[in-house]
Design a protein around this motif. Structure first.
Motif, PDB file in Angstrom:
ATOM      1  N   ALA A  91       8.544   5.267  -9.149  1.00 52.39           N
ATOM      2  CA  ALA A  91       7.606   6.828  -9.633  1.00 52.39           C
ATOM      3  C   ALA A  91       7.780   6.995 -10.485  1.00 52.39           C
ATOM      4  N   ASN A  92       7.213   7.224 -12.299  1.00 50.91           N
ATOM      5  CA  ASN A  92       7.345   7.271 -13.034  1.00 50.91           C
ATOM      6  C   ASN A  92       7.495   8.658 -13.364  1.00 50.91           C
ATOM      7  N   VAL A  93       8.805   9.199 -13.991  1.00 48.45           N
ATOM      8  CA  VAL A  93       9.140  10.442 -13.674  1.00 48.45           C
ATOM      9  C   VAL A  93       7.800  12.000 -14.144  1.00 48.45           C
ATOM     10  N   ASN A  94       7.062  11.281 -14.588  1.00 48.44           N
ATOM     11  CA  ASN A  94       5.795  12.378 -14.927  1.00 48.44           C
ATOM     12  C   ASN A  94       5.329  12.896 -14.006  1.00 48.44           C
ATOM     13  N   CYS A  95       5.334  12.086 -12.924  1.00 46.28           N
ATOM     14  CA  CYS A  95       4.576  11.760 -11.629  1.00 46.28           C
ATOM     15  C   CYS A  95       5.603  12.704  -9.964  1.00 46.28           C
ATOM     16  N   VAL A  96       6.375  12.476 -10.607  1.00 46.72           N
ATOM     17  CA  VAL A  96       7.559  13.425  -9.609  1.00 46.72           C
ATOM     18  C   VAL A  96       7.664  14.891  -9.568  1.00 46.72           C
ATOM     19  N   MET A 155      10.395  22.897   2.927  1.00 42.27           N
ATOM     20  CA  MET A 155       9.430  21.451   3.292  1.00 42.27           C
ATOM     21  C   MET A 155      10.261  20.975   4.044  1.00 42.27           C
ATOM     22  N   SER A 156       9.674  20.397   4.804  1.00 43.05           N
ATOM     23  CA  SER A 156      10.135  19.114   5.505  1.00 43.05           C
ATOM     24  C   SER A 156       8.993  17.732   4.304  1.00 43.05           C
ATOM     25  N   MET A 157      10.416  16.239   4.935  1.00 38.80           N
ATOM     26  CA  MET A 157       9.595  15.338   3.981  1.00 38.80           C
ATOM     27  C   MET A 157       8.194  15.087   4.491  1.00 38.80           C
ATOM     28  N   GLU A 158       8.325  15.194   6.228  1.00 35.34           N
ATOM     29  CA  GLU A 158       6.550  14.408   6.206  1.00 35.34           C
ATOM     30  C   GLU A 158       5.399  15.457   5.975  1.00 35.34           C
ATOM     31  N   MET A 159       5.754  16.718   5.779  1.00 33.97           N
ATOM     32  CA  MET A 159       5.432  17.431   5.046  1.00 33.97           C
ATOM     33  C   MET A 159       4.893  17.606   3.375  1.00 33.97           C
ATOM     34  N   ALA A 160       5.913  17.178   2.950  1.00 31.45           N
ATOM     35  CA  ALA A 160       6.353  16.436   1.485  1.00 31.45           C
ATOM     36  C   ALA A 160       5.072  15.512   1.591  1.00 31.45           C
ATOM     37  N   PRO A 218       1.037  -1.333  -0.199  1.00 35.21           N
ATOM     38  CA  PRO A 218       0.432   0.111   0.384  1.00 35.21           C
ATOM     39  C   PRO A 218       0.908   1.253  -0.213  1.00 35.21           C
ATOM     40  N   GLY A 219      -0.067   2.515  -0.510  1.00 33.17           N
ATOM     41  CA  GLY A 219       1.067   3.753  -0.381  1.00 33.17           C
ATOM     42  C   GLY A 219       0.950   4.436  -1.732  1.00 33.17           C
ATOM     43  N   LEU A 220       0.256   5.762  -1.376  1.00 26.40           N
ATOM     44  CA  LEU A 220       0.389   6.341  -2.979  1.00 26.40           C
ATOM     45  C   LEU A 220       1.235   7.833  -2.725  1.00 26.40           C
ATOM     46  N   GLU A 221       1.041   7.737  -2.159  1.00 23.12           N
ATOM     47  CA  GLU A 221       2.185   8.981  -1.995  1.00 23.12           C
ATOM     48  C   GLU A 221       4.102   8.401  -1.224  1.00 23.12           C
ATOM     49  N   VAL A 222       4.836   9.738  -1.388  1.00 21.34           N
ATOM     50  CA  VAL A 222       5.641   9.257  -0.688  1.00 21.34           C
ATOM     51  C   VAL A 222       6.847  10.481  -1.078  1.00 21.34           C
ATOM     52  N   ALA A 223       7.545  10.858  -0.195  1.00 22.60           N
ATOM     53  CA  ALA A 223       8.698  12.015  -0.429  1.00 22.60           C
ATOM     54  C   ALA A 223       9.730  11.182   0.214  1.00 22.60           C
ATOM     55  N   GLY A 224      11.289  11.305  -0.570  1.00 23.61           N
ATOM     56  CA  GLY A 224      12.229  11.078  -0.155  1.00 23.61           C
ATOM     57  C   GLY A 224      13.577  11.527  -0.938  1.00 23.61           C
ATOM     58  N   GLU A 225      14.470  11.095  -1.088  1.00 22.79           N
ATOM     59  CA  GLU A 225      16.147  11.505  -1.863  1.00 22.79           C
ATOM     60  C   GLU A 225      15.646  10.427  -3.205  1.00 22.79           C
ATOM     61  N   ILE A 226      16.416  10.869  -4.363  1.00 18.40           N
ATOM     62  CA  ILE A 226      15.899   9.807  -5.308  1.00 18.40           C
ATOM     63  C   ILE A 226      16.952   8.907  -5.828  1.00 18.40           C
ATOM     64  N   ALA A 227      17.633   7.929  -5.459  1.00 14.98           N
ATOM     65  CA  ALA A 227      18.441   6.554  -5.082  1.00 14.98           C
ATOM     66  C   ALA A 227      19.475   6.494  -6.814  1.00 14.98           C
ATOM     67  N   ASP A 254      18.810  14.153  -5.143  1.00  7.17           N
ATOM     68  CA  ASP A 254      17.774  15.368  -5.844  1.00  7.17           C
ATOM     69  C   ASP A 254      16.250  15.200  -4.440  1.00  7.17           C
ATOM     70  N   ARG A 255      16.041  15.904  -3.682  1.00  5.18           N
ATOM     71  CA  ARG A 255      14.693  16.119  -3.316  1.00  5.18           C
ATOM     72  C   ARG A 255      13.518  16.338  -3.616  1.00  5.18           C
ATOM     73  N   VAL A 256      12.472  14.894  -3.540  1.00  2.84           N
ATOM     74  CA  VAL A 256      11.066  14.753  -4.189  1.00  2.84           C
ATOM     75  C   VAL A 256       9.953  13.944  -3.674  1.00  2.84           C
ATOM     76  N   CYS A 257       8.918  14.325  -3.814  1.00  2.55           N
ATOM     77  CA  CYS A 257       7.374  13.552  -3.991  1.00  2.55           C
ATOM     78  C   CYS A 257       7.078  13.128  -5.392  1.00  2.55           C
TER      79      CYS A 257
END
Length: 327
Positions: free
Chosen positions: A100-105, A112-117, A61-70, A83-86
């Protein structure tokens, strides 16, 4: 990697932390080291076995995330490692890594904090697509949004006000009344102690509203239709009160109403990418100035996803529930 699995359809206790193989990004994808993930109502419905992921999507499960591109796919040049992305994803967010598909990043808004993003993608994509693209909400119009203290509701209030609309919303207790007023809602109705139809008519001097954003369905729909002004638009995005309803269609004809609705998860990445571009163009500056933001009610570590789901089902929260994943 660690990830939350649904062991079988059921209550929150069927969510367990397990070991999964780290996913690999395709050519048009990025791999995200997840710092935080949003918890949403569709996750709860999936956990109950009533909302399977679309073909090809992760069963996590899980439809939204924030983090760093690995890692970036071979066709990706818009982002780089670190890069910091959601991102909006069709599944897989309750994990230490997801693709994640790049179009949806989208880039995380400045400061902004990662939790908020992590609270941005599902709600902001949904609200923009339904309220502005589908319903065509304009400055000077009046919006009625049910469930104003939810993540979707809080987002709808903020964006509608930012773009010049008058906002009426319904909530279930007086604490949520104050919460929504703090977000800028012009009229907040406690549906447990007040008749929202009477209150909306009184507030609008009988003129009604131009747009309804409805998550309830059921017997709310004919009431919403009664409240719509001529040429009004009714958008359904969930059916907490059930999808079945008996309607008198005569007001729809006489007032030239539009009844519509949508789901986002199964839409293609090109469609979602268009929403992402619109958000970047019209909303990101608002968030960077602090004029719109996800409202975080509480956070839980990934290992306590079951507690996060239990809180969501109690409907006591005001704003978003977030899972913290990697440091």
């Amino acid at each position: 990697m660690k990830a939350v699995e649904i062991t079988e359809p059921g209550g929150p206790d069927v969510l367990v932390l397990a070991e999964r193989e780290q996913p690999k990004p395709g050519g048009d994808e990025v791999l995200i080291k997840v710092m935080a993930a949003g918890v949403n109502r569709p996750d709860v419905v999936q956990r109950k076995g009533l909302y399977p992921p679309p073909p090809g999507a992760s069963d996590i499960p899980g439809l939204e995330v924030a983090g760093e591109i690995a890692e970036v796919g071979s066709n990706v040049d818009a982002y780089k490692v670190g890069d910091r992305v959601c991102a909006l994803i069709p599944g897989g967010g309750y994990a230490e890594y997801c693709t994640a598909n790049v179009n949806c990043v989208l880039p995380v808004p400045n400061a902004m904090s990662m939790e908020m993003a992590a609270g941005i993608p599902e709600t902001y994509f949904t609200v923009w697509s339904n309220l502005f693209d589908r319903a065509g909400l304009k400055s000077g119009e009046t919006l009625l949004v049910h469930g104003g203290s939810s993540g979707i509701g809080a987002t709808a209030i903020q964006l509608a006000k930012a773009f010049g609309a008058t906002v009426i919303t319904t909530v279930g207790n007086d604490e949520k009344v104050q919460f929504c007023k703090g977000l800028g809602a012009d009229c907040v109705i406690n549906y447990r102690t007040q008749d929202f139809v009477e209150q909306v008519k009184a507030f609008t001097d009988g003129d009604g509203v131009n747009v309804v954003l409805d998550m309830v369905g059921g017997d709310y729909i004919p009431k919403n239709i009664d409240l719509l002004a001529p040429d009004g638009r009714h958008v359904s995005i969930a059916f907490l009160g059930g999808p079945q309803v008996e309607l008198n269609m005569l007001p729809v004809m006489l007032k030239r109403l539009t009844l519509t609705g949508s789901t986002l998860r199964a839409r293609d990445n090109g469609f979602k990418g268009d929403i992402a571009s619109a958000l970047k163009a019209h909303v990101w500056s608002l968030m960077e100035k602090g004029e719109a933001k996800p409202i975080i009610h509480s956070t839980f570590p990934l290992s306590e996803a079951s507690k996060a789901h239990a809180l969501m089902e109690e409907s006591r929260h005001m704003g978003k529930i977030i899972l913290t994943v990697c440091e």
